[in-house]
Design a protein around this motif. Structure first.
Motif: not given
Length: 232
Positions: A137, A140-142, A144
């Motif tokens: 993103k 940055s990173y998400s 899940q």
């Protein structure tokens, strides 16, 4: 949020592995268009023996695993083959990756005993996926989790398993026994000057068959006369 679909398209023997290893070709599709940075993937592989037919010879070999065929509706259950992990590199839309699965040829293990009993056809497999997805993103990173409902079915040809075994144990098989049994076999092998363990087992089988044949020729022992039946 990434939405992933998993598929398995092929399986083959990993010919240059140090131990017997299957290699599965996986396809992973992401349907929302987000960029997947990486996946820490975990896969549980189960054999589903109730999803194929068996010849009379195969049913005979699987008797000690499932019992008599008349009871197979109750006794034939899924068998665990392996649980393995791998890292999947970043992708957008779709990617392919290899899943390396070490295998055992220990016939005390249910999966090896089952696979050894098959002649041809296919092996119904169910691949159950879990793990962590890292989605890019911007800078940055998400993170899940892969849903527990993620799975794929694959029918692996029996010849693929046979290739794995023959690559490492051509024309042979492994048996496990206690040390006491091994000591007794060693004594028998030395006393009869037998060159190999195969020759030792063959000699014991021949002796057992000869004893059975001699007993059959002699016939059953005569029963006691009726007039002696009441003697104490």
């Amino acid at each position: 949020m990434a939405e992933l679909t998993f598929g398995c398209t092929e399986a083959h023997a990993q010919r240059y592995a140090a131990t017997p290893t299957l290699s599965f070709a996986l396809t992973i599709t992401e349907s929302t268009g987000v960029r997947v940075h990486a996946i820490a993937l975990r896969c549980q592989i189960r054999i589903e023996p109730h999803r194929r037919r068996y010849s009379a010879d195969e049913a005979r070999r699987l008797n000690d695993l499932f019992g008599e065929t008349s009871r197979w509706a109750e006794t034939v259950k899924p068998i665990q083959l392996a649980t393995v992990s791998t890292m999947v590199k970043g992708f957008t839309s779709v990617t392919e990756t290899e899943l390396q699965v070490p295998c055992t040829y220990d016939l005390e293990v249910a999966s090896a005993r089952y696979l050894q009993g098959l002649d041809d056809g296919t092996i119904p497999l169910l691949l159950l996926f879990s793990g962590t997805v890292f989605v890019a993103k911007g800078e940055s990173y998400s993170v899940q989790l892969i849903p527990w409902s993620s799975e794929a079915s694959y029918r692996m040809p029996v010849r693929v398993w046979q290739d794995v075994v023959n690559e490492h144990f051509p024309g042979s098989a492994w048996l496990r026994c206690t040390r006491e049994t091994l000591d007794a076999l060693s004594v028998f092998k030395a006393e009869h000057a037998l060159p190999t363990w195969d020759a030792t087992l063959s000699a014991l089988l021949a002796a057992a068959r000869s004893a059975e044949a001699s007993g059959a020729q002699a016939g059953p022992a005569p029963s006691a006369p009726a007039w002696r039946a009441g003697e104490s």
